[in-house]
Write a protein that holds these residues in place. Structure first.
Motif, PDB file in Angstrom:
ATOM      1  N   LEU A 160      28.756  46.588  -8.375  1.00 52.25           N
ATOM      2  CA  LEU A 160      27.647  47.012  -7.674  1.00 52.25           C
ATOM      3  C   LEU A 160      27.379  46.966  -6.288  1.00 52.25           C
ATOM      4  CD1 LEU A 160      24.482  47.924  -8.421  1.00 52.25           C
ATOM      5  CD2 LEU A 160      23.910  45.781  -8.010  1.00 52.25           C
ATOM      6  N   LEU A 161      27.315  48.245  -5.517  1.00 54.41           N
ATOM      7  CA  LEU A 161      27.497  48.330  -4.077  1.00 54.41           C
ATOM      8  C   LEU A 161      26.162  47.659  -3.558  1.00 54.41           C
ATOM      9  CD1 LEU A 161      28.602  49.592  -1.487  1.00 54.41           C
ATOM     10  CD2 LEU A 161      26.856  51.377  -1.925  1.00 54.41           C
ATOM     11  N   ILE A 162      26.486  46.593  -2.750  1.00 55.33           N
ATOM     12  CA  ILE A 162      25.392  45.674  -2.115  1.00 55.33           C
ATOM     13  C   ILE A 162      25.483  45.640  -0.524  1.00 55.33           C
ATOM     14  CG2 ILE A 162      25.224  44.048  -4.173  1.00 55.33           C
ATOM     15  CD1 ILE A 162      26.839  42.185  -2.627  1.00 55.33           C
ATOM     16  N   GLY A 163      26.350  46.534  -0.001  1.00 51.47           N
ATOM     17  CA  GLY A 163      26.284  46.366   1.690  1.00 51.47           C
ATOM     18  C   GLY A 163      27.419  46.983   2.118  1.00 51.47           C
ATOM     19  N   LEU A 164      27.373  47.318   3.545  1.00 51.78           N
ATOM     20  CA  LEU A 164      28.164  48.169   4.218  1.00 51.78           C
ATOM     21  C   LEU A 164      28.174  47.332   5.454  1.00 51.78           C
ATOM     22  CD1 LEU A 164      26.682  51.538   4.199  1.00 51.78           C
ATOM     23  CD2 LEU A 164      28.646  50.815   2.735  1.00 51.78           C
ATOM     24  N   GLN A 165      29.485  46.982   6.172  1.00 51.40           N
ATOM     25  CA  GLN A 165      29.710  46.437   7.386  1.00 51.40           C
ATOM     26  C   GLN A 165      30.725  47.396   8.308  1.00 51.40           C
ATOM     27  OE1 GLN A 165      30.935  42.315   7.185  1.00 51.40           O
ATOM     28  NE2 GLN A 165      28.993  41.574   6.700  1.00 51.40           N
ATOM     29  N   GLY A 166      30.523  47.219   9.497  1.00 51.70           N
ATOM     30  CA  GLY A 166      31.521  47.750  10.415  1.00 51.70           C
ATOM     31  C   GLY A 166      31.489  47.353  11.632  1.00 51.70           C
TER      32      GLY A 166
END
Length: 197
Positions: A160-166
Motif C-alpha cells: 500500500l503506497l503510504i508516502g513519497l520522499q525526495g
C-alpha cells in the motif's frame, strides 16, 4: 510553503538505468512494486507534506496510473494536477498558475504507464523494514540531480503506497505522507483536467 512545493516539482534523477545490479531478492521487491503501482485502479488519501523550509501543508491526494491530483487546504487553497507529461499548479491565494514539464521531473517517474524501473530509470536503493518496503529511483541520464523514494506498507504480502520522499540537486528535502488511503475507488477522468483546461 510554495518554495517547499516547488522543491518537490523540480527534482531530477541520476545514475545508470535499471535494477539488474541489485540482489535477486531486491529485484523481486522492485518487480512487486511495479506490479502494484500498475494495478492501482484509483486511490484517494489525505496527505501531509513537509518541505525544505519545514513548512507543512495538507490536503487530499488522488492517484491513478499516469495521473495525480493534490488539493491543498493548508496553509491555503491550491490545486495541483499532473499527467500527460505536464504539471499545473493553481495557487488560489495568489492567483498564480505554474506550468511545468514532467520530462525532467522525477514526479514524472510516478506518472508513466506502465511504470517500469528499467527503462531510463535507475533504482538506487531498496529497503525492507518491519511491515514496510521502499524503493528510491532517479532518471538515469542526469547524474546527481535528485532522488525520489516511494514508501509502502507491506502487510501479509500486500503493498500500500503510504508516502513519497525526495531530495533535489540543491539538497532540498521534501516528504509527503498519506493517511486514510482507499484503493479501488472510481475516479472520474475530469478530476485530472488541469486548472483552466
Amino acid at each position: 510553503m510554495k518554495r517547499a512545493l516547488l522543491a518537490l516539482l523540480f527534482l531530477s534523477g541520476c545514475a545508470t538505468s535499471g535494477y539488474g545490479h541489485l540482489p535477486a531478492d531486491q529485484q523481486a521487491d522492485v518487480h512487486r512494486i511495479e506490479t502494484y503501482m500498475n494495478g492501482v485502479t484509483g486511490m484517494q488519501a489525505s496527505f501531509n507534506q513537509t518541505g525544505p523550509d519545514n513548512g507543512v501543508s495538507a490536503g487530499r491526494f488522488v492517484y491513478m496510473p499516469a495521473h495525480l491530483r493534490l488539493d491543498y487546504v493548508t496553509p491555503h487553497t491550491m490545486e495541483l494536477v499532473a499527467g500527460d507529461g505536464h504539471l499545473v499548479l493553481d495557487d488560489m491565494d495568489s492567483g498564480a498558475v505554474t506550468h511545468l514539464s514532467l520530462k525532467r521531473n522525477p514526479l514524472g517517474l510516478l506518472l508513466h504507464y506502465p511504470i517500469r524501473f528499467d527503462r531510463g530509470i535507475q533504482v538506487t536503493d531498496v529497503r525492507r523494514g518491519q511491515g514496510s518496503l521502499q524503493v528510491s529511483v532517479a532518471e538515469a541520464d542526469n547524474p546527481s540531480q535528485g532522488l525520489l523514494t516511494l514508501q509502502f506498507s507491506d502487510t501479509a504480502g500486500k503493498l500500500l503506497l503510504i508516502g513519497l520522499q525526495g531530495v533535489d540537486a540543491r539538497q532540498n528535502h521534501f516528504s509527503v505522507s498519506l493517511g486514510n488511503v482507499v484503493e479501488g475507488v472510481t475516479v472520474t477522468p475530469t478530476v485530472f483536467t488541469p486548472p483552466g483546461g
